[in-house]
Structures are given as C-alpha cells and as structure tokens.
Enzyme design. Structure first.
Site, PDB file in Angstrom:
ATOM      1  N   GLU A   1      -6.731   4.947   7.767  1.00 34.64           N
ATOM      2  CA  GLU A   1      -6.555   6.369   7.412  1.00 34.64           C
ATOM      3  C   GLU A   1      -7.808   6.928   6.745  1.00 34.64           C
ATOM      4  O   GLU A   1      -8.142   8.103   6.924  1.00 34.64           O
ATOM      5  CB  GLU A   1      -5.312   6.522   6.512  1.00 34.64           C
ATOM      6  CG  GLU A   1      -4.028   6.346   7.311  1.00 34.64           C
ATOM      7  CD  GLU A   1      -2.861   5.775   6.527  1.00 34.64           C
ATOM      8  OE1 GLU A   1      -2.860   5.849   5.285  1.00 34.64           O
ATOM      9  OE2 GLU A   1      -1.932   5.232   7.177  1.00 34.64           O
TER      10      GLU A   1
ATOM     11  N   GLY B   1       2.897  -1.110   4.224  1.00 34.71           N
ATOM     12  CA  GLY B   1       2.948   0.304   3.860  1.00 34.71           C
ATOM     13  C   GLY B   1       4.380   0.721   3.565  1.00 34.71           C
ATOM     14  O   GLY B   1       4.913   0.459   2.487  1.00 34.71           O
ATOM     15  N   GLY B   2       5.014   1.344   4.535  1.00 33.71           N
ATOM     16  CA  GLY B   2       6.360   1.924   4.363  1.00 33.71           C
ATOM     17  C   GLY B   2       7.360   0.994   3.683  1.00 33.71           C
ATOM     18  O   GLY B   2       8.077   1.414   2.766  1.00 33.71           O
TER      19      GLY B   2
ATOM     20  N   HIS C   1      -9.453   1.346   5.008  1.00 36.43           N
ATOM     21  CA  HIS C   1      -8.158   1.535   5.670  1.00 36.43           C
ATOM     22  C   HIS C   1      -8.338   2.523   6.824  1.00 36.43           C
ATOM     23  O   HIS C   1      -9.141   3.458   6.725  1.00 36.43           O
ATOM     24  CB  HIS C   1      -7.129   2.059   4.663  1.00 36.43           C
ATOM     25  CG  HIS C   1      -5.745   2.074   5.231  1.00 36.43           C
ATOM     26  ND1 HIS C   1      -5.302   3.076   6.053  1.00 36.43           N
ATOM     27  CD2 HIS C   1      -4.731   1.180   5.129  1.00 36.43           C
ATOM     28  CE1 HIS C   1      -4.053   2.793   6.416  1.00 36.43           C
ATOM     29  NE2 HIS C   1      -3.686   1.657   5.875  1.00 36.43           N
TER      30      HIS C   1
ATOM     31  N   GLY D   1       2.553   2.384  10.676  1.00 34.32           N
ATOM     32  CA  GLY D   1       3.512   3.466  10.501  1.00 34.32           C
ATOM     33  C   GLY D   1       4.251   3.845  11.769  1.00 34.32           C
ATOM     34  O   GLY D   1       4.904   4.898  11.825  1.00 34.32           O
TER      35      GLY D   1
ATOM     36  N   ASN E   1       0.869  -1.178   0.000  1.00 36.14           N
ATOM     37  CA  ASN E   1       0.000   0.000   0.000  1.00 36.14           C
ATOM     38  C   ASN E   1       0.905   1.227   0.000  1.00 36.14           C
ATOM     39  O   ASN E   1       1.479   1.575   1.016  1.00 36.14           O
ATOM     40  CB  ASN E   1      -0.889  -0.034   1.253  1.00 36.14           C
ATOM     41  CG  ASN E   1      -1.706   1.240   1.417  1.00 36.14           C
ATOM     42  OD1 ASN E   1      -1.821   2.039   0.477  1.00 36.14           O
ATOM     43  ND2 ASN E   1      -2.269   1.442   2.599  1.00 36.14           N
ATOM     44  N   TRP E   2       1.028   1.846  -1.173  1.00 40.42           N
ATOM     45  CA  TRP E   2       1.951   2.975  -1.293  1.00 40.42           C
ATOM     46  C   TRP E   2       1.405   4.267  -0.679  1.00 40.42           C
ATOM     47  O   TRP E   2       2.122   5.243  -0.552  1.00 40.42           O
ATOM     48  CB  TRP E   2       2.289   3.209  -2.768  1.00 40.42           C
ATOM     49  CG  TRP E   2       3.245   2.196  -3.337  1.00 40.42           C
ATOM     50  CD1 TRP E   2       3.849   1.159  -2.660  1.00 40.42           C
ATOM     51  CD2 TRP E   2       3.721   2.131  -4.687  1.00 40.42           C
ATOM     52  NE1 TRP E   2       4.668   0.462  -3.509  1.00 40.42           N
ATOM     53  CE2 TRP E   2       4.612   1.028  -4.761  1.00 40.42           C
ATOM     54  CE3 TRP E   2       3.488   2.891  -5.835  1.00 40.42           C
ATOM     55  CZ2 TRP E   2       5.265   0.680  -5.948  1.00 40.42           C
ATOM     56  CZ3 TRP E   2       4.135   2.535  -7.014  1.00 40.42           C
ATOM     57  CH2 TRP E   2       5.018   1.443  -7.065  1.00 40.42           C
ATOM     58  N   LYS E   3       0.130   4.295  -0.381  1.00 43.95           N
ATOM     59  CA  LYS E   3      -0.507   5.521   0.133  1.00 43.95           C
ATOM     60  C   LYS E   3      -0.197   6.679  -0.830  1.00 43.95           C
ATOM     61  O   LYS E   3      -0.098   6.451  -2.034  1.00 43.95           O
ATOM     62  CB  LYS E   3      -0.047   5.787   1.560  1.00 43.95           C
ATOM     63  CG  LYS E   3      -0.197   4.534   2.443  1.00 43.95           C
ATOM     64  CD  LYS E   3       0.029   4.768   3.894  1.00 43.95           C
ATOM     65  CE  LYS E   3      -0.118   3.440   4.634  1.00 43.95           C
ATOM     66  NZ  LYS E   3      -0.005   3.553   6.070  1.00 43.95           N
TER      67      LYS E   3
ATOM     68  N   SER F   1       3.437  -1.947  10.239  1.00 44.57           N
ATOM     69  CA  SER F   1       4.893  -1.998  10.441  1.00 44.57           C
ATOM     70  C   SER F   1       5.518  -3.339  10.058  1.00 44.57           C
ATOM     71  O   SER F   1       6.493  -3.774  10.664  1.00 44.57           O
ATOM     72  CB  SER F   1       5.263  -1.618  11.887  1.00 44.57           C
ATOM     73  OG  SER F   1       4.899  -0.279  12.145  1.00 44.57           O
TER      74      SER F   1
ATOM     75  N   GLU G   1      -5.367  -4.721  10.732  1.00 41.91           N
ATOM     76  CA  GLU G   1      -4.340  -3.699  10.898  1.00 41.91           C
ATOM     77  C   GLU G   1      -4.594  -2.926  12.192  1.00 41.91           C
ATOM     78  O   GLU G   1      -5.369  -1.955  12.191  1.00 41.91           O
ATOM     79  CB  GLU G   1      -4.376  -2.712   9.722  1.00 41.91           C
ATOM     80  CG  GLU G   1      -4.093  -3.341   8.381  1.00 41.91           C
ATOM     81  CD  GLU G   1      -3.504  -2.329   7.416  1.00 41.91           C
ATOM     82  OE1 GLU G   1      -2.411  -2.590   6.914  1.00 41.91           O
ATOM     83  OE2 GLU G   1      -4.118  -1.271   7.201  1.00 41.91           O
TER      84      GLU G   1
HETATM   85  P1  PGA Z   1       2.899   0.456   7.537  1.00 40.79           P
HETATM   86  O1  PGA Z   1       1.437   0.675   6.932  1.00 40.79           O
HETATM   87  O2  PGA Z   1       3.415  -0.854   6.997  1.00 40.79           O
HETATM   88  O3  PGA Z   1       3.708   1.622   7.073  1.00 40.79           O
HETATM   89  O4  PGA Z   1       2.741   0.394   9.029  1.00 40.79           O
HETATM   90  C1  PGA Z   1       0.557  -0.404   6.757  1.00 40.79           C
HETATM   91  C2  PGA Z   1      -0.766   0.088   6.195  1.00 40.79           C
HETATM   92  O5  PGA Z   1      -1.190   1.185   6.565  1.00 40.79           O
HETATM   93  O6  PGA Z   1      -1.397  -0.607   5.390  1.00 40.79           O
END
Ligand code: PGA
Length: 254
Positions: A98, A235-236, A96, A174, A10-12, A214, A168
């Site tokens: 966010e 994500g990251g 998600h 993050g 997930n590149w956001k 994470s 999640e």
């Molecule tokens: P993260 O994000 O791996 O940077 O914690 C995961 C996500 O939000 O899907």
C-alpha cells in the site's frame, strides 16, 4: 535451523484509541492462551504506539507501519526511526504494497528507509510481492528478486540478520484469496536461496520470512506448516482479538 515464528498484526488505518486499548487489554487477559516460542507483534497506527507501550509487561512487540528515511528535520507529517527507537518499538514495516502503490514509494527510497531503521536499532519488516498481472505472466520471481536486489542487497550479512522479510502477493492482500501453501513455500524457498547467494547460507537461514495476504485462523496452520514460512503478517484478521489469538496458537501447532 530453528527460527522463532513471528505473528504480526498490521492494523493499517483502523481502530479508535479506545478500541486499540481494549484489544491490548484483552490480549493481556488471554496471555495464558498464548504459546511460548511464538513472537507476537502489533503495528498499530503510530498515534497508538505510546499508549500501547505503556501496557505493563506486554505480550506483544510494537512496530511502526512506516518510517521516514530521515532522522530529524523539516519533513512535515513524518516520523523517524530515531524517534521510534526511543520508545519500545522494535520493528517497522517498510515497503508495504500500500505504501508502494498509494504513496509511490520506490526501491531507492525504501532502501534508505531500511538503512534509517538499522541505524537506529529498529528491525525492518521488509515487504515484497508481485501483483496479479505479474503472477499471471509468470514474472513473480523476477519481480520479487528485483525488490530484494534494490531494497536490501546493499546490506552486509550482519545487517541482513536484523531484517525480517514479508512475502505479500498483492493479489492476496485484503482480497480473501490467499496464496496456497505450495505457492507460499515455493516463493519463500526462492527468497531464502537468493538471500543465501548474497549474504551466505548461515545468515539466510536466520532471516525470518513471513507470509502475508488474507491470512486467517482457518488457513494459517497450513501456511505455518511450510518449512520456509516463519510466521505471518496479518491485516484484517489481526483486528479481531480472538481470531488473532487463534492464528498465534496455530503458529505453535495448537
Ligand atoms: P490482509 O492484509 O491480511 O488483510 O490481506 C495483509 C497485509 O496487508 O499486511
């Protein structure tokens, strides 16, 4: 029951177009390192879905990070599942944390987005997870159950079979603090049991439940070793191609 592991990036709202295409090319160049039997998915910013689907014989499936609950119409700024389905987009991340937090997407809306995806042949990657306070107050199971009930439990077993779930925990997204494999397995088993009581054991055993929060190349192997962890939503660490490849390989035990 063997479920194909799914490693999803997930590149956001990250990467320029140039960086996105460099990543795609680099992943293709390293395709020999990617194990068989692990599905790879990338959810880039929607602007990059078109160029990324042009890549010949891609090693990845594409996902949208969100989609509208409507099919067409006067909804400025939105992209619909109907539009996504005309492209080589197979998945859409729905709910998600966010989106729930910053865009105030609630359960009723998310259930409609799930329906829109399924109507147009897009598989929803439906996210659930508790925040830190809920975990500390030991309300994490209740929170997740509520999210499942309101977002997904109107679906038939056949529809549910097309859904991917992602657990999640918000406190792990993050933050660099990942859930322990025991915490992940405990919740994943709980989710699968709950699914079984709604759509039957056979369907529940088919649904993939990803862990997210994470995940990186150092902790992914432990998480993937859990019987009910069927992959990861990353994500990251999905922004760096070599780290992403290491995570994909660890899903095959490499
Ligand atoms: P993260 O994000 O791996 O940077 O914690 C995961 C996500 O939000 O899907």
């Amino acid at each position: 029951m063997m479920r194909t592991k799914l490693v999803a990036g997930n590149w956001k709202m990250n990467k320029t177009l140039t960086e996105a295409m460099e990543f795609a090319v680099s992943l293709q160049e390293h395709r020999d390192e990617l194990p068989d039997g692990v599905e790879v998915m990338i959810a880039p910013p929607s602007l990059y879905l078109v160029p990324m689907e042009m890549v010949k014989d891609p090693v990845y499936e594409l996902a949208a990070q969100n989609c509208s609950q409507h099919s067409f119409g006067a909804f400025t700024g939105e992209i619909s599942a109907a539009m996504l389905s005309e492209m080589r987009v197979r998945y859409a991340i729905i709910g998600h944390s966010e989106r729930r937090q910053y865009f105030h997407e609630g359960d009723t809306l998310l259930a409609r987005k799930v329906d829109a995806c399924l109507l147009h042949g897009i598989k929803p990657v439906f996210c659930v997870g508790e925040n830190l306070e809920e975990r500390q107050e030991k309300r994490h199971f209740i929170t997740v159950l509520h999210q499942l009930e309101h977002g997904l439990y109107h679906l038939s077993p056949a529809q549910m079979a097309d859904v991917v779930l992602a657990y999640e925990p918000v406190w792990a997204i993050g933050t660099g603090v990942t859930a322990s494999s025991d915490q992940a397995q405990e919740m994943h088993a709980f989710v699968r049991q709950s699914l079984a009581s709604h759509v039957g054991e056979a369907t529940a055993n088919r649904v993939r439940i990803l862990y997210g929060g994470s995940v990186n190349a150092s902790n992914s192997a432990d998480l993937f070793a859990c019987p009910d962890v069927d992959g990861a939503l990353v994500g990251g660490a999905s922004l760096k191609v070599h780290e992403f490849i290491r995570i994909i390989r660890s899903a095959a035990g490499l």
